[in-house]
Scaffold this active site. Structure first.
Site, PDB file in Angstrom:
ATOM      1  CE1 TYR A 181      41.014  29.064  39.926  1.00  0.00           C
ATOM      2  CE2 TYR A 181      41.723  27.493  38.263  1.00  0.00           C
ATOM      3  CZ  TYR A 181      41.474  28.794  38.657  1.00  0.00           C
ATOM      4  OH  TYR A 181      41.689  29.825  37.779  1.00  0.00           O
ATOM      5  CB  CYS A 182      35.657  27.046  42.813  1.00  0.00           C
ATOM      6  SG  CYS A 182      35.760  26.371  44.481  1.00  0.00           S
ATOM      7  NE  ARG A 183      35.326  34.371  47.360  1.00  0.00           N
ATOM      8  CZ  ARG A 183      35.236  34.174  48.668  1.00  0.00           C
ATOM      9  NH1 ARG A 183      34.846  33.008  49.143  1.00  0.00           N
ATOM     10  NH2 ARG A 183      35.545  35.137  49.517  1.00  0.00           N
TER      11      ARG A 183
ATOM     12  CD1 TRP B 214      40.282  34.202  43.655  1.00  0.00           C
ATOM     13  CD2 TRP B 214      41.907  33.584  42.264  1.00  0.00           C
ATOM     14  NE1 TRP B 214      40.852  35.345  43.140  1.00  0.00           N
ATOM     15  CE2 TRP B 214      41.860  34.986  42.277  1.00  0.00           C
ATOM     16  CE3 TRP B 214      42.859  32.962  41.472  1.00  0.00           C
ATOM     17  CZ2 TRP B 214      42.718  35.791  41.536  1.00  0.00           C
ATOM     18  CZ3 TRP B 214      43.720  33.759  40.722  1.00  0.00           C
ATOM     19  CH2 TRP B 214      43.636  35.151  40.758  1.00  0.00           C
TER      20      TRP B 214
END
Length: 173
Positions: free
Chosen positions: A132-134, A161
């Protein structure tokens, strides 16, 4: 070197200079008056979707990721691919940070070097990994990098996120 070339150019009589005229490719104009072959376009899109389906990692939702954070397992990794200055804002519980900028080189490290550099064990090739990231774009790239490196059990938390923060706020209120 540049000074010598400039001095030589200044000493040369003006008539000995050649004019440089670059040749440009002929521009082709799209004829918008022709109607496109709708069936051919549909077939091309379907073929493209089929090719991309092989490269796209399965997408997980918040509901599928949440249990992994409540009951973390050593058989699965939740990897945050944001940069450390972004992780300061917060991260999903039980996640480890492995920035996308170093992911490709880190996955090629030996297990000992990987642990020394990142502080956690290197994932196994068959181990479940959720990236996952932003917002879900970099995590898709991370899935692609991991797949090209030989990892098999890869997932993308597409909401990432931003989705996590919104969903957690709803649950608390």
């Amino acid at each position: 070197m540049l000074r010598i070339a400039l001095a030589n150019a200044l000493r040369t009589p003006a008539r000995s200079f050649r004019v440089f005229r670059p040749s440009y490719p002929t521009l082709v104009r799209y004829e918008s008056s022709k109607t496109p072959d709708i069936e051919a376009l549909k077939a091309a899109r379907k073929a493209n979707d089929q090719l991309q389906r092989d490269w796209q990692s399965p997408v997980l939702t918040y509901e599928q990721v949440k249990p992994k954070t409540v009951h973390p397992s050593s058989d699965a990794y939740l990897i945050d691919v944001r940069e450390p200055n972004e992780v300061i804002q917060g991260s999903i519980p039980s996640a480890v940070n492995l920035p996308l900028s170093v992911l490709a080189t880190s996955l090629h490290l030996s297990p000992q070097d990987f642990r020394a550099q990142h502080g956690f064990d290197k994932p196994q090739k068959t181990q479940e990994i959720v990236f996952y990231c932003r917002s879900g774009k970099r995590s898709a790239s991370a899935c692609d990098i991991a797949r090209r490196t030989g990892y098999e059990n890869i997932f993308n938390y597409e909401g990432s996120w931003l989705d996590w923060v919104v969903r957690e706020a709803r649950q608390k209120s």
